[in-house]
Design a protein around this motif. Structure first.
Motif, PDB file in Angstrom:
ATOM      1  N   LEU A   6       0.869  -1.175   0.000  1.00 55.31           N
ATOM      2  CA  LEU A   6       0.000   0.000   0.000  1.00 55.31           C
ATOM      3  C   LEU A   6       0.906   1.225   0.000  1.00 55.31           C
ATOM      4  CD1 LEU A   6      -2.923   1.189   0.413  1.00 55.31           C
ATOM      5  CD2 LEU A   6      -2.385   1.221   2.843  1.00 55.31           C
ATOM      6  N   GLY A  33      -3.172  -0.825  -3.321  1.00 52.62           N
ATOM      7  CA  GLY A  33      -3.941   0.369  -3.009  1.00 52.62           C
ATOM      8  C   GLY A  33      -3.055   1.561  -2.751  1.00 52.62           C
ATOM      9  N   ALA A  35      -3.257   5.572  -0.587  1.00 53.79           N
ATOM     10  CA  ALA A  35      -3.988   6.423   0.353  1.00 53.79           C
ATOM     11  C   ALA A  35      -3.296   7.776   0.436  1.00 53.79           C
ATOM     12  CB  ALA A  35      -4.046   5.766   1.730  1.00 53.79           C
ATOM     13  N   GLU A  40      -7.096   7.528   5.896  1.00 50.53           N
ATOM     14  CA  GLU A  40      -7.448   6.764   4.696  1.00 50.53           C
ATOM     15  C   GLU A  40      -6.614   5.481   4.635  1.00 50.53           C
ATOM     16  OE1 GLU A  40      -7.692   7.192  -0.177  1.00 50.53           O
ATOM     17  OE2 GLU A  40      -6.848   8.846   0.986  1.00 50.53           O
ATOM     18  N   LYS A  44      -7.811   1.576   4.205  1.00 47.04           N
ATOM     19  CA  LYS A  44      -7.303   0.740   3.114  1.00 47.04           C
ATOM     20  C   LYS A  44      -6.591  -0.494   3.643  1.00 47.04           C
ATOM     21  CE  LYS A  44      -8.270   3.373  -0.517  1.00 47.04           C
ATOM     22  NZ  LYS A  44      -7.789   3.625  -1.845  1.00 47.04           N
TER      23      LYS A  44
END
Length: 80
Positions: A6, A33, A35, A40, A44
């Motif tokens: 992420l 993902g 963020a 956030e 996620k």
């Protein structure tokens, strides 16, 4: 096994540039993902279950990433 990562950064261009660099040079890293803030990122992390974070440590706001790293790490399910 791919590394599920992420990307967390308040600057969209920085997130995109890192994603492009990783896709080109590190095929073993799967970006699951992105963020733009620590809150956030928390959402996620719970949704996509990464096993790695690329985290900007100088993000603005009350929950700046340097301060929230322990809290974010605590919700990750790191593989052993």
């Amino acid at each position: 096994m791919a590394l599920r990562a992420l990307i967390v950064d308040d600057e969209a261009d920085a997130r995109d540039n890192l994603r492009l660099m990783l896709e080109e040079h590190c095929p073993e890293v799967q970006i699951v993902g992105q963020a733009g803030s620590a809150p956030e990122a928390r959402e996620k992390i719970q949704a996509v279950q990464p096993n790695a974070l690329f985290l900007d440590i100088k993000m603005p706001g009350k929950m700046a990433s340097r301060c929230s790293l322990p809290s974010l790490s605590s919700i990750c399910r790191w593989s052993s």
